[in-house]
Motif scaffolding. Structure first.
Motif, PDB file in Angstrom:
ATOM      1  N   LYS A 133       0.677  -1.257  -0.051  1.00 59.22           N
ATOM      2  CA  LYS A 133       0.020   0.068   0.128  1.00 59.22           C
ATOM      3  C   LYS A 133       0.812   1.473  -0.028  1.00 59.22           C
ATOM      4  O   LYS A 133       0.699   2.236  -0.669  1.00 59.22           O
ATOM      5  CB  LYS A 133      -1.060  -0.209   1.288  1.00 59.22           C
ATOM      6  CG  LYS A 133      -2.037   1.129   1.318  1.00 59.22           C
ATOM      7  CD  LYS A 133      -2.910   1.201   2.421  1.00 59.22           C
ATOM      8  CE  LYS A 133      -3.793   2.421   2.314  1.00 59.22           C
ATOM      9  NZ  LYS A 133      -4.725   2.319   3.713  1.00 59.22           N
ATOM     10  N   LYS A 160      -6.780   3.231  -5.180  1.00 60.88           N
ATOM     11  CA  LYS A 160      -7.946   2.754  -4.529  1.00 60.88           C
ATOM     12  C   LYS A 160      -8.255   1.347  -4.212  1.00 60.88           C
ATOM     13  O   LYS A 160      -8.884   0.796  -3.380  1.00 60.88           O
ATOM     14  CB  LYS A 160      -9.328   3.250  -5.563  1.00 60.88           C
ATOM     15  CG  LYS A 160      -9.456   4.961  -5.218  1.00 60.88           C
ATOM     16  CD  LYS A 160     -10.753   5.278  -5.932  1.00 60.88           C
ATOM     17  CE  LYS A 160     -10.961   6.977  -5.742  1.00 60.88           C
ATOM     18  NZ  LYS A 160     -12.273   7.356  -6.454  1.00 60.88           N
ATOM     19  N   HIS A 162      -5.845  -0.246  -3.203  1.00 55.67           N
ATOM     20  CA  HIS A 162      -4.990  -0.357  -2.015  1.00 55.67           C
ATOM     21  C   HIS A 162      -5.748   0.240  -0.792  1.00 55.67           C
ATOM     22  O   HIS A 162      -4.956   0.451   0.172  1.00 55.67           O
ATOM     23  CB  HIS A 162      -3.639   0.187  -2.033  1.00 55.67           C
ATOM     24  CG  HIS A 162      -2.813  -0.691  -3.023  1.00 55.67           C
ATOM     25  ND1 HIS A 162      -2.688  -0.842  -4.370  1.00 55.67           N
ATOM     26  CD2 HIS A 162      -1.975  -1.906  -2.613  1.00 55.67           C
ATOM     27  CE1 HIS A 162      -1.733  -1.411  -4.853  1.00 55.67           C
ATOM     28  NE2 HIS A 162      -1.271  -2.427  -3.779  1.00 55.67           N
ATOM     29  N   GLY A 163      -6.865   0.706  -1.028  1.00 53.51           N
ATOM     30  CA  GLY A 163      -7.622   1.154   0.060  1.00 53.51           C
ATOM     31  C   GLY A 163      -7.763   2.765   0.305  1.00 53.51           C
ATOM     32  O   GLY A 163      -8.265   3.218   1.396  1.00 53.51           O
ATOM     33  N   ASP A 165      -8.599   6.447  -0.582  1.00 54.32           N
ATOM     34  CA  ASP A 165     -10.001   7.251  -1.129  1.00 54.32           C
ATOM     35  C   ASP A 165      -9.623   8.497  -1.650  1.00 54.32           C
ATOM     36  O   ASP A 165      -8.295   8.832  -1.717  1.00 54.32           O
ATOM     37  CB  ASP A 165     -11.170   7.353   0.089  1.00 54.32           C
ATOM     38  CG  ASP A 165     -10.560   8.218   1.212  1.00 54.32           C
ATOM     39  OD1 ASP A 165      -9.848   8.798   1.149  1.00 54.32           O
ATOM     40  OD2 ASP A 165     -11.286   8.019   2.350  1.00 54.32           O
TER      41      ASP A 165
END
Length: 206
Positions: A133, A160, A162-163, A165
Motif C-alpha cells: 500500500k 483505490k 489499495h484502500g 480514498d
C-alpha cells in the motif's frame, strides 16, 4: 532572546553560508515570524535552516508555513506522519533536493523509528521494506512529481485498490505538490542542511 549564535548562518562542516541570499537577524524579524522560529527552537533544540532562510521574504515565509501546516497537520488525514515523510523523502530525492532529503529523512527516521528507512526510500522506494500500500502511494507521488502530465484514471484506480480514498489522494497530491515548490526554492537558494539532521535518529533507541 534566543540561544541562536551568529555562526548559525554558516554550515560549519563546509564553512559555507546556509543560503545564497541574505539571512536576516532574529532581531530584525516581524514578531509573528520570530515567535514561530523561537517555538521551533524550543522544541527541536536548534533552528532548522529553512526557517532562517525563508525569513528573507516575510510574506512568503507566512504563506509557505501556512500551507505546510494545512497539508502536513490536516485534521482527519489518514496518512501517518511517517507516511507523509515517506512522500517527502521520495519526491525530494526525485527532484534532487539535498536539503529536503536530509531534513525530512531525519523526520522520517524519527516518526518511523526505523534508522535505515529514509535512505532506502530516497535511493529506491521499490526496494524499501514498506507495505504494498505504501509503495502504491509512493508510485503515485513520484509519478506526479516527475511526469504529472501522465497521471490518468488508472493511477487513481490503483490507489483505490489499495484502500486509499479521494481524500487520501488529495493529501498525497498536496504533499507532493508543496514539496515540489519547497525543493525548487531550496535548490535555487542553495539552502544548506543543519548538521543536526545528518545524525538525528540514526541509532535505534535501546
Amino acid at each position: 532572546m534566543s540561544n541562536l549564535s551568529i555562526n548559525s548562518t554558516i554550515n560549519s562542516s563546509a564553512n559555507m553560508p546556509i543560503s545564497r541570499y541574505p539571512v536576516p537577524s532574529l532581531e530584525s524579524l516581524p514578531t509573528d515570524i520570530l515567535e514561530r522560529i523561537l517555538a521551533v527552537q524550543e522544541k527541536a533544540k536548534f533552528i532548522p535552516n529553512v526557517f532562517l532562510v525563508l525569513a528573507y521574504r516575510p510574506a512568503e515565509f507566512r504563506a509557505f508555513f501556512a500551507y505546510y501546516d494545512a497539508i502536513m497537520e490536516r485534521e482527519g488525514s489518514t496518512l501517518s506522519p511517517a507516511e507523509k515523510e515517506m512522500i517527502v523523502a521520495a519526491t525530494s530525492a526525485a527532484n534532487g533536493c539535498q536539503y529536503c532529503v536530509i531534513a525530512h529523512g531525519a523526520l522520517l527516521r524519527v516518526f518511523s523509528k526505523e534508522p535505515l528507512l529514509a535512505d532506502q526510500i530516497a535511493i529506491n522506494y521499490l526496494h524499501a521494506p514498506i507495505s504494498p500500500k505504501q509503495k502504491a502511494m509512493l508510485a503515485f507521488s513520484v509519478k506526479l512529481c516527475r511526469t504529472p502530465e501522465l497521471i490518468q484514471d488508472s493511477d487513481y484506480a490503483a490507489l483505490k485498490e489499495h484502500g486509499y480514498d479521494d481524500e487520501d489522494i488529495l493529501d498525497i497530491t498536496g504533499i507532493t505538490a508543496f514539496f515540489g515548490l519547497s525543493n525548487r526554492m531550496a535548490i535555487v537558494m542553495n539552502m544548506q542542511s543543519n548538521e543536526e539532521f545528518y545524525t538525528m535518529a540514526r541509532m535505534p533507541r535501546k
